[in-house]
Write an enzyme that holds these catalytic residues in place. Structure first.
Site, mmCIF file in Angstrom:
data_model
loop_
_atom_site.group_PDB
_atom_site.id
_atom_site.type_symbol
_atom_site.label_atom_id
_atom_site.label_comp_id
_atom_site.label_asym_id
_atom_site.label_seq_id
_atom_site.Cartn_x
_atom_site.Cartn_y
_atom_site.Cartn_z
ATOM 1 N N SER A 148 0.861 -1.195 0.000
ATOM 2 C CA SER A 148 0.000 0.000 0.000
ATOM 3 C C SER A 148 0.888 1.232 0.000
ATOM 4 O O SER A 148 2.050 1.156 0.454
ATOM 5 C CB SER A 148 -0.868 0.013 1.266
ATOM 6 O OG SER A 148 -1.512 1.262 1.417
ATOM 7 N N TYR A 161 -1.406 -0.812 10.525
ATOM 8 C CA TYR A 161 -1.616 -1.142 9.109
ATOM 9 C C TYR A 161 -0.398 -0.710 8.284
ATOM 10 O O TYR A 161 0.133 -1.489 7.490
ATOM 11 C CB TYR A 161 -2.887 -0.434 8.607
ATOM 12 C CG TYR A 161 -3.163 -0.647 7.137
ATOM 13 C CD1 TYR A 161 -3.658 -1.862 6.666
ATOM 14 C CD2 TYR A 161 -2.941 0.376 6.205
ATOM 15 C CE1 TYR A 161 -3.911 -2.055 5.308
ATOM 16 C CE2 TYR A 161 -3.195 0.186 4.853
ATOM 17 C CZ TYR A 161 -3.680 -1.027 4.414
ATOM 18 O OH TYR A 161 -3.924 -1.217 3.065
HETATM 19 N N1 LIG Z 1 -8.729 -0.159 -1.436
HETATM 20 C C1 LIG Z 1 -7.650 0.596 -1.296
HETATM 21 O O1 LIG Z 1 -7.702 1.831 -1.429
HETATM 22 C C2 LIG Z 1 -6.301 -0.052 -0.989
HETATM 23 C C3 LIG Z 1 -5.178 0.786 -0.992
HETATM 24 C C4 LIG Z 1 -3.931 0.222 -0.721
HETATM 25 C C5 LIG Z 1 -3.806 -1.140 -0.464
HETATM 26 N N2 LIG Z 1 -4.917 -1.921 -0.462
HETATM 27 C C6 LIG Z 1 -4.721 -3.347 -0.185
HETATM 28 O O2 LIG Z 1 -5.365 -4.106 -1.190
HETATM 29 C C7 LIG Z 1 -5.718 -5.378 -0.652
HETATM 30 C C8 LIG Z 1 -7.176 -5.672 -0.972
HETATM 31 O O3 LIG Z 1 -7.983 -4.685 -0.383
HETATM 32 P P1 LIG Z 1 -9.426 -4.295 -0.937
HETATM 33 O O4 LIG Z 1 -9.507 -2.820 -0.902
HETATM 34 O O5 LIG Z 1 -9.708 -5.017 -2.196
HETATM 35 O O6 LIG Z 1 -10.331 -4.845 0.269
HETATM 36 P P2 LIG Z 1 -11.718 -5.648 0.329
HETATM 37 O O7 LIG Z 1 -12.215 -5.500 1.712
HETATM 38 O O8 LIG Z 1 -12.606 -5.243 -0.805
HETATM 39 O O9 LIG Z 1 -11.264 -7.154 0.099
HETATM 40 C C9 LIG Z 1 -10.464 -7.823 1.030
HETATM 41 C C10 LIG Z 1 -10.844 -9.296 1.027
HETATM 42 O O10 LIG Z 1 -9.937 -9.988 1.887
HETATM 43 C C11 LIG Z 1 -10.671 -10.944 2.630
HETATM 44 N N3 LIG Z 1 -9.946 -11.287 3.864
HETATM 45 C C12 LIG Z 1 -9.820 -10.539 4.982
HETATM 46 N N4 LIG Z 1 -9.121 -11.210 5.921
HETATM 47 C C13 LIG Z 1 -8.792 -12.411 5.365
HETATM 48 C C14 LIG Z 1 -8.090 -13.543 5.850
HETATM 49 N N5 LIG Z 1 -7.593 -13.591 7.091
HETATM 50 N N6 LIG Z 1 -7.936 -14.604 5.018
HETATM 51 C C15 LIG Z 1 -8.441 -14.576 3.772
HETATM 52 N N7 LIG Z 1 -9.142 -13.537 3.270
HETATM 53 C C16 LIG Z 1 -9.319 -12.469 4.062
HETATM 54 C C17 LIG Z 1 -12.001 -10.280 2.894
HETATM 55 O O11 LIG Z 1 -13.014 -11.229 3.223
HETATM 56 C C18 LIG Z 1 -12.245 -9.556 1.573
HETATM 57 O O12 LIG Z 1 -12.990 -10.357 0.669
HETATM 58 C C19 LIG Z 1 -5.376 -5.323 0.831
HETATM 59 O O13 LIG Z 1 -4.112 -5.927 1.031
HETATM 60 C C20 LIG Z 1 -5.300 -3.838 1.113
HETATM 61 O O14 LIG Z 1 -4.477 -3.554 2.211
HETATM 62 C C21 LIG Z 1 -6.169 -1.420 -0.721
#
Ligand SMILES: NC(=O)c1ccc[n+]([C@@H]2O[C@H](COP(=O)([O-])OP(=O)(O)OC[C@H]3O[C@@H](n4cnc5c(N)ncnc54)[C@H](O)[C@@H]3O)[C@@H](O)[C@H]2O)c1
Length: 268
Positions: A148, A161
């Site tokens: 991230s 985080y």
């Molecule tokens: N959305 C953003 O702006 C953003 C920015 C930077 C980084 N990220 C990173 O991108 C990745 C995905 O995030 P997203 O925004 O798509 O989130 P999201 O909440 O849409 O999806 C995350 C998924 O991970 C699953 N999950 C959570 N804990 C888990 C576990 N212990 N085992 C297996 N699955 C698990 C959840 O059920 C969910 O389906 C993450 O690593 C997040 O830190 C997101």
């Protein structure tokens, strides 16, 4: 485009957001995909949708904080599709109850931080541990780790985080260094603001507006912006890219911190 034909991928957190979009793009480019998520219903739904479109996908319910479940996840790739070439480590602990308690260093709850690290760092590490031997058996593979921009820069909140996401840069370099000569590449991705449920669940509309103002593109990021990069990174076209983390943030980290104030000063 079918440049991932004959490849088998595991995507964690594939029931929602970035992981779900990545599973779809990889499958559309020819890969067979293990759709892994702690949320069984979400994983099933995503896999059923892919199969409904004639793509190859199987759902696995896996909590990446549990090594046994991680092993089952990687074994499913081999048992169902004959091997494993691609791991996209993407699941993270993003539930509002956790992020709402991720505020100040001086208030950190050690047990909660251990839980964050267990999912966000150990989960990625153990998934790599169990995926790499399968990749070596095929002569190589690619591990893509979702970090991230919070792993590159600090916010005024969310130190747990941010620290977990910074650790992913190191993990990526270590995998690349240890297994590069055996044909395994490891690449990190640092997304900026991406419109997913995790974002809307955890940032107020005001915070989202501030992020938008600091993004240089006219639009915010979408899960597909990340998925398309993953699809490129795991392809042979990216064969010389390893050990690094690529920012996909609409320029969020590219400008002076004073950018927003400067915009105001020039009347925008
Ligand atoms: N959305 C953003 O702006 C953003 C920015 C930077 C980084 N990220 C990173 O991108 C990745 C995905 O995030 P997203 O925004 O798509 O989130 P999201 O909440 O849409 O999806 C995350 C998924 O991970 C699953 N999950 C959570 N804990 C888990 C576990 N212990 N085992 C297996 N699955 C698990 C959840 O059920 C969910 O389906 C993450 O690593 C997040 O830190 C997101």
């Amino acid at each position: 485009m079918s440049n991932l034909r004959n490849k088998v991928a595991v995507v964690t957190g594939a029931g929602s957001g970035i992981g779900r979009a990545t599973a779809r793009v990889l499958a559309e480019r020819g890969a067979a995909v293990v759709v892994a998520d702690i949320n069984a219903e979400a994983a099933d739904k995503a896999a059923v949708e892919l199969r409904g479109d004639g793509l190859r996908a199987v759902a696995v319910t896996a909590d990446v904080s549990d090594e046994q479940q991680i092993r089952q996840m990687t074994d499913t790739a081999v048992d169902t599709f004959g091997g494993l070439d691609i791991l996209h480590n993407n699941a993270a602990l993003l539930t509002p109850d956790v992020l709402a308690r991720d505020l100040r260093i001086t208030d950190i709850d050690g047990d909660l931080f251990a839980r964050v690290l267990r999912v966000n760092v150990l989960g990625y590490t153990l998934a790599a541990k169990h995926a790499i031997p399968h990749m070596l058996a095929r002569g190589g593979g690619v591990v893509v780790n979702t970090s991230s921009v919070a792993g590159l820069q600090a916010e005024i909140v969310r130190p747990m985080y941010g620290t977990s996401k910074a650790a992913i840069l190191g993990l990526t370099r270590n995998i690349a260094t240890q297994y590069g000569k055996q044909g395994i590449r490891a690449v990190g991705i640092a997304p900026g603001t991406i419109l997913t449920p995790a974002l809307s669940d955890n940032l107020t509309p005001e915070q989202q507006r501030a992020m938008t103002r600091h993004t240089l593109t006219p639009r915010m990021g979408t899960p597909e912006d990340i998925a398309f990069l993953v699809a490129f990174l795991v392809s042979d076209e990216a064969g010389y890219i390893t050990g690094t983390t690529i920012t996909v943030d609409g320029g969020f980290t590219a400008h002076f911190p004073t950018y927003s104030e400067d915009l105001t000063a020039i009347g925008e």
